[in-house]
Structure formats: structure tokens, C-alpha cells
Design a protein around this motif. Structure first.
Motif, PDB file in Angstrom:
ATOM      1  N   PRO A 129       7.098  31.646  68.948  1.00 19.01           N
ATOM      2  CA  PRO A 129       6.096  32.239  68.062  1.00 19.01           C
ATOM      3  C   PRO A 129       6.372  33.712  67.795  1.00 19.01           C
ATOM      4  O   PRO A 129       6.655  34.481  68.713  1.00 19.01           O
ATOM      5  CB  PRO A 129       4.784  32.048  68.835  1.00 19.01           C
ATOM      6  N   ASP A 130       6.305  34.098  66.528  1.00 20.79           N
ATOM      7  CA  ASP A 130       6.580  35.476  66.126  1.00 20.79           C
ATOM      8  C   ASP A 130       5.675  35.816  64.951  1.00 20.79           C
ATOM      9  O   ASP A 130       5.944  35.437  63.816  1.00 20.79           O
ATOM     10  CB  ASP A 130       8.048  35.629  65.741  1.00 20.79           C
ATOM     11  N   ILE A 131       4.588  36.528  65.223  1.00 26.50           N
ATOM     12  CA  ILE A 131       3.586  36.798  64.195  1.00 26.50           C
ATOM     13  C   ILE A 131       4.137  37.683  63.073  1.00 26.50           C
ATOM     14  O   ILE A 131       3.634  37.655  61.947  1.00 26.50           O
ATOM     15  CB  ILE A 131       2.323  37.409  64.838  1.00 26.50           C
ATOM     16  N   THR A 132       5.194  38.426  63.351  1.00 24.02           N
ATOM     17  CA  THR A 132       5.792  39.254  62.300  1.00 24.02           C
ATOM     18  C   THR A 132       6.519  38.409  61.267  1.00 24.02           C
ATOM     19  O   THR A 132       6.753  38.871  60.147  1.00 24.02           O
ATOM     20  CB  THR A 132       6.776  40.282  62.885  1.00 24.02           C
ATOM     21  N   ARG A 133       6.870  37.165  61.626  1.00 29.11           N
ATOM     22  CA  ARG A 133       7.569  36.263  60.715  1.00 29.11           C
ATOM     23  C   ARG A 133       6.668  35.150  60.195  1.00 29.11           C
ATOM     24  O   ARG A 133       7.106  34.296  59.433  1.00 29.11           O
ATOM     25  CB  ARG A 133       8.769  35.609  61.426  1.00 29.11           C
ATOM     26  N   ASP A 134       5.404  35.158  60.600  1.00 28.12           N
ATOM     27  CA  ASP A 134       4.476  34.064  60.301  1.00 28.12           C
ATOM     28  C   ASP A 134       3.754  34.323  58.977  1.00 28.12           C
ATOM     29  O   ASP A 134       3.100  35.350  58.808  1.00 28.12           O
ATOM     30  CB  ASP A 134       3.473  33.932  61.451  1.00 28.12           C
ATOM     31  N   LEU A 135       3.844  33.371  58.068  1.00 26.86           N
ATOM     32  CA  LEU A 135       3.222  33.494  56.749  1.00 26.86           C
ATOM     33  C   LEU A 135       1.806  32.933  56.697  1.00 26.86           C
ATOM     34  O   LEU A 135       1.116  33.122  55.700  1.00 26.86           O
ATOM     35  CB  LEU A 135       4.080  32.761  55.710  1.00 26.86           C
ATOM     36  N   LEU A 136       1.335  32.258  57.751  1.00 29.27           N
ATOM     37  CA  LEU A 136       0.071  31.518  57.625  1.00 29.27           C
ATOM     38  C   LEU A 136      -0.861  31.644  58.818  1.00 29.27           C
ATOM     39  O   LEU A 136      -1.487  30.672  59.223  1.00 29.27           O
ATOM     40  CB  LEU A 136       0.347  30.032  57.374  1.00 29.27           C
ATOM     41  N   SER A 137      -1.004  32.814  59.396  1.00 29.96           N
ATOM     42  CA  SER A 137      -2.097  32.972  60.373  1.00 29.96           C
ATOM     43  C   SER A 137      -3.186  33.830  59.755  1.00 29.96           C
ATOM     44  O   SER A 137      -3.346  34.972  60.099  1.00 29.96           O
ATOM     45  CB  SER A 137      -1.582  33.652  61.651  1.00 29.96           C
ATOM     46  N   GLY A 138      -4.124  33.547  59.016  1.00 30.93           N
ATOM     47  CA  GLY A 138      -4.289  32.649  57.911  1.00 30.93           C
ATOM     48  C   GLY A 138      -4.381  31.152  58.191  1.00 30.93           C
ATOM     49  O   GLY A 138      -4.205  30.624  59.256  1.00 30.93           O
ATOM     50  N   ASP A 139      -4.670  30.489  57.105  1.00 35.12           N
ATOM     51  CA  ASP A 139      -4.791  29.052  57.130  1.00 35.12           C
ATOM     52  C   ASP A 139      -4.284  28.455  55.831  1.00 35.12           C
ATOM     53  O   ASP A 139      -4.318  29.085  54.778  1.00 35.12           O
ATOM     54  CB  ASP A 139      -6.270  28.624  57.269  1.00 35.12           C
ATOM     55  N   ASP A 140      -3.827  27.221  55.945  1.00 30.63           N
ATOM     56  CA  ASP A 140      -3.747  26.344  54.791  1.00 30.63           C
ATOM     57  C   ASP A 140      -4.414  25.042  55.201  1.00 30.63           C
ATOM     58  O   ASP A 140      -3.997  24.419  56.184  1.00 30.63           O
ATOM     59  CB  ASP A 140      -2.300  26.085  54.368  1.00 30.63           C
ATOM     60  N   ALA A 141      -5.476  24.649  54.511  1.00 28.90           N
ATOM     61  CA  ALA A 141      -6.248  23.486  54.945  1.00 28.90           C
ATOM     62  C   ALA A 141      -6.864  22.781  53.746  1.00 28.90           C
ATOM     63  O   ALA A 141      -7.459  23.420  52.874  1.00 28.90           O
ATOM     64  CB  ALA A 141      -7.342  23.907  55.923  1.00 28.90           C
ATOM     65  N   ALA A 142      -6.733  21.468  53.731  1.00 29.88           N
ATOM     66  CA  ALA A 142      -7.304  20.656  52.658  1.00 29.88           C
ATOM     67  C   ALA A 142      -8.740  20.266  52.981  1.00 29.88           C
ATOM     68  O   ALA A 142      -9.152  20.216  54.143  1.00 29.88           O
ATOM     69  CB  ALA A 142      -6.462  19.398  52.451  1.00 29.88           C
ATOM     70  N   PHE A 143      -9.515  19.985  51.904  1.00 31.61           N
ATOM     71  CA  PHE A 143     -10.879  19.502  52.074  1.00 31.61           C
ATOM     72  C   PHE A 143     -11.147  18.366  51.089  1.00 31.61           C
ATOM     73  O   PHE A 143     -10.519  18.273  50.032  1.00 31.61           O
ATOM     74  CB  PHE A 143     -11.905  20.625  51.919  1.00 31.61           C
ATOM     75  N   LEU A 144     -12.073  17.502  51.465  1.00 31.24           N
ATOM     76  CA  LEU A 144     -12.395  16.311  50.689  1.00 31.24           C
ATOM     77  C   LEU A 144     -13.877  16.022  50.861  1.00 31.24           C
ATOM     78  O   LEU A 144     -14.394  16.091  51.969  1.00 31.24           O
ATOM     79  CB  LEU A 144     -11.553  15.127  51.179  1.00 31.24           C
ATOM     80  N   ARG A 145     -14.564  15.692  49.741  1.00 34.39           N
ATOM     81  CA  ARG A 145     -15.983  15.344  49.849  1.00 34.39           C
ATOM     82  C   ARG A 145     -16.373  14.366  48.763  1.00 34.39           C
ATOM     83  O   ARG A 145     -15.675  14.196  47.771  1.00 34.39           O
ATOM     84  CB  ARG A 145     -16.866  16.598  49.802  1.00 34.39           C
ATOM     85  N   TRP A 146     -17.482  13.693  48.998  1.00 35.84           N
ATOM     86  CA  TRP A 146     -18.106  12.824  48.005  1.00 35.84           C
ATOM     87  C   TRP A 146     -19.582  12.748  48.341  1.00 35.84           C
ATOM     88  O   TRP A 146     -20.024  13.178  49.410  1.00 35.84           O
ATOM     89  CB  TRP A 146     -17.462  11.437  47.999  1.00 35.84           C
ATOM     90  N   ASP A 147     -20.376  12.226  47.435  1.00 34.42           N
ATOM     91  CA  ASP A 147     -21.821  12.158  47.656  1.00 34.42           C
ATOM     92  C   ASP A 147     -22.140  11.311  48.874  1.00 34.42           C
ATOM     93  O   ASP A 147     -21.669  10.170  49.001  1.00 34.42           O
ATOM     94  CB  ASP A 147     -22.519  11.566  46.427  1.00 34.42           C
ATOM     95  N   ASN A 179     -18.701  11.428  42.712  1.00 33.12           N
ATOM     96  CA  ASN A 179     -18.505  12.882  42.702  1.00 33.12           C
ATOM     97  C   ASN A 179     -17.475  13.310  43.744  1.00 33.12           C
ATOM     98  O   ASN A 179     -17.687  14.250  44.509  1.00 33.12           O
ATOM     99  CB  ASN A 179     -19.828  13.613  42.935  1.00 33.12           C
ATOM    100  N   LEU A 180     -16.356  12.609  43.730  1.00 37.80           N
ATOM    101  CA  LEU A 180     -15.275  12.915  44.654  1.00 37.80           C
ATOM    102  C   LEU A 180     -14.619  14.236  44.269  1.00 37.80           C
ATOM    103  O   LEU A 180     -14.317  14.477  43.107  1.00 37.80           O
ATOM    104  CB  LEU A 180     -14.239  11.790  44.606  1.00 37.80           C
ATOM    105  N   SER A 181     -14.421  15.106  45.241  1.00 33.22           N
ATOM    106  CA  SER A 181     -13.706  16.357  44.996  1.00 33.22           C
ATOM    107  C   SER A 181     -12.730  16.606  46.135  1.00 33.22           C
ATOM    108  O   SER A 181     -12.952  16.200  47.281  1.00 33.22           O
ATOM    109  CB  SER A 181     -14.672  17.534  44.833  1.00 33.22           C
ATOM    110  N   PHE A 182     -11.630  17.261  45.786  1.00 32.16           N
ATOM    111  CA  PHE A 182     -10.537  17.514  46.716  1.00 32.16           C
ATOM    112  C   PHE A 182     -10.006  18.908  46.445  1.00 32.16           C
ATOM    113  O   PHE A 182     -10.046  19.385  45.305  1.00 32.16           O
ATOM    114  CB  PHE A 182      -9.426  16.478  46.502  1.00 32.16           C
TER     115      PHE A 182
END
Length: 296
Positions: free
Chosen positions: A67-85, A181-184
Motif C-alpha cells: 500500500p502506497d497512498i502517494t500512488r493511490d488514485l481512489l482513497s476516495g471511493d468508486d461505488a455503484a448504487f441501485l434502487r427501485w420502488d 422506477n429503477l435507477s443505477f
């Protein structure tokens, strides 16, 4: 119905690496507590750490041995979400844990996700990982999502060969009820100058033409690479229903809570009722969000 999320980084150096082994998957990918099956999809040029829910908070270009935070592009997050009624639970995020701007590499925020891992992450240490998750519905049956993450070269929405991360979500309704009402969508907190406290605030993020762009400060020695994120539906790029560019380092607890709350707002409304369609550009530790109304 299937969705795809593409994240692309350009202008980075290439390096040769050897494949990681499954028994060392948390090195350099930190465990995404409480999802312990985190591991890297790797290529000779980059290393993307993902969990079984498709989320990431570590992306190294070129790959690193630890682990090397100086080289890390995503600490940060990348995360998907999904919902419907009427979906059960208290969050629309698939993953149970987010970094939320702590820059720790280990999620400091539990989303409350009710999604369960059916098939844990496989293909760790190769250029492609796969997993399957599900959400059980009270009426019987489940919604199943197969997630495929590929690192390296891929063909973009314009038919051009690119370098980056191509992530595909195949969503199946294994119930007798329609999902209305599906959304992603996706939350993208990219750090082009690394994920140190100083580097994380050097990016400038904006939304334009269906794409979230984050460009770094090339005058700084910490600069790694610019990044962008867009989503496609059935292999064709479409404009989002809603979007936002929002500070991730605001005076919230945790820092990314404002952006996270926008996503969780979808539990009671469609994307247009939750996001503010702010396009930026905004400089700092900033997240870009895209949301799509996929109908029924």
C-alpha cells in the motif's frame, strides 16, 4: 438488462508486474471491511482493488508491491448504487463499506447495505475479476447482480481502444414482481495527484457531455494521471438522468457524507429529486456522481 460503468485514466507510465496470489490479496489491496474478499484485478500497467460488490478505494498506476497512498488514485471511493420502488434496506449502495474521504484506504463508513455475496471475488491477481451478489426480497426470490471488472485495454463507447477499468453489471430480476422506477449510478472520487491529504485536494472535477472528468495539477511532482468516468446501458453510452459534482472534504462526519446522502436520497425519490445537477468545475477533494433512470 445490463449496465456498464467505465472509468478511464490516461497518460500513465507502464510497468511490468507479476500476478498476485489469492493468499496475499490484501497486499497492496487493503481489506474493505466488512467485505474481506477484496483483491486486485491487475494488468502490466495498473492495479485496481475491488470487492465483491464492485467498489474500490485503491487504484495504482503503475502497480505497487505494498500500500502506497502517494500512488493511490481512489482513497476516495468508486461505488455503484441501485434502487427501485419499495426496495428493502436503508441504503442504495451495493457495497457495505466506503472510505468516505478518510484517506485511510480502509472504509470508515458502513453503508448498511443488505446485499449478500453469492459468489465471492474470483480471478484475483488477473486482469479480470468476477463476483455475484443478491438482494433477497420479502415477497420471495431475489435480485442478482453479476459484476465483472476488467483492467487493461478495452473498447470504449466510440469504438476506440483505451486503457483503464471496464466494469460490467448484469442485473437479473429473479422474482415475479416488476421493479419500477429503477435507477443505477456511480460515485467517483478520483485523486489524480494521489490520496495524501495534500494531493487529494489538487484535482479539478467537472461534468460535461455525460462524463465526469477529474484533472490533476500537472505542475506538482505528485501528479499521477487524469481520470474520467461514464456509464453505458446495453453497451451504448447514454446521458444520465441526474448528476452532481460535490465536495468530498466538507466539514461533515465522515467527510464524504454529503455525497453519500445524495445517493441514499434515492430510497425515497428518483435521481432528479436528489441530485442538484451541479457541473463544476470544482477544485479540491471532489466527487462526481452519475445517476440513470432505467424505467421498469
Amino acid at each position: 438488462m445490463s449496465f456498464a460503468k467505465f472509468a478511464l485514466a490516461l497518460g500513465f507510465a507502464l510497468a511490468t508486474i507479476s500476478a498476485a496470489h489469492a493468499d496475499t490479496i490484501t497486499n497492496p489491496c487493503r481489506a474493505l471491511n466488512p467485505s474481506r474478499d477484496v483483491g486486485p484485478a491487475v494488468s502490466v500497467s495498473e492495479q485496481y482493488c475491488t470487492d465483491s460488490y464492485g467498489a474500490s478505494n485503491s487504484w495504482y498506476i503503475p502497480p505497487v508491491a505494498s500500500p502506497d497512498i502517494t500512488r493511490d488514485l481512489l482513497s476516495g471511493d468508486d461505488a455503484a448504487f441501485l434502487r427501485w420502488d419499495g426496495m428493502p434496506g436503508t441504503t442504495t449502495f451495493l457495497t457495505p463499506g466506503l472510505d468516505a474521504g478518510t484517506l485511510s484506504g480502509v472504509p470508515g463508513y458502513q453503508t448498511g447495505s443488505n446485499w449478500q455475496v453469492v459468489t465471492p471475488l474470483s480471478g484475483v491477481g488477473t486482469d479480470t475479476t468476477t463476483s455475484t451478489i443478491k438482494l433477497d426480497l420479502g415477497s420471495g426470490g431475489s435480485i442478482d447482480v453479476i459484476i465483472r471488472t476488467h483492467v487493461g485495454q478495452y473498447v470504449d463507447q466510440n469504438g476506440k481502444l483505451q486503457q483503464g477499468v471496464d466494469q460490467h453489471y448484469a442485473i437479473t430480476n429473479n422474482t415475479t414482481q416488476a421493479l419500477t422506477n429503477l435507477s443505477f449510478g456511480d460515485l467517483f472520487n478520483f485523486h489524480p495527484n494521489g490520496s495524501t491529504p495534500a494531493g487529494s485536494v489538487l484535482g479539478t472535477t467537472e461534468y460535461a457531455g455525460g462524463v465526469i472528468h477529474t484533472n490533476g495539477d500537472t505542475s506538482q511532482p505528485s501528479f499521477l494521471t487524469d481520470g474520467l468516468m461514464y456509464l453505458t446501458l446495453n453497451n451504448a453510452m447514454v446521458d444520465p438522468t441526474a448528476w452532481d459534482v460535490i465536495k468530498y472534504d466538507s466539514n461533515n462526519t465522515p467527510p464524504g457524507l454529503a455525497a453519500i446522502n445524495e445517493v441514499n436520497c434515492l430510497l425515497t425519490g428518483l435521481p432528479g429529486n436528489c441530485f442538484h445537477d451541479v457541473s463544476g468545475p470544482i477544485t479540491g477533494d471532489v466527487a462526481g456522481l452519475l445517476a440513470y433512470d432505467a424505467g421498469t
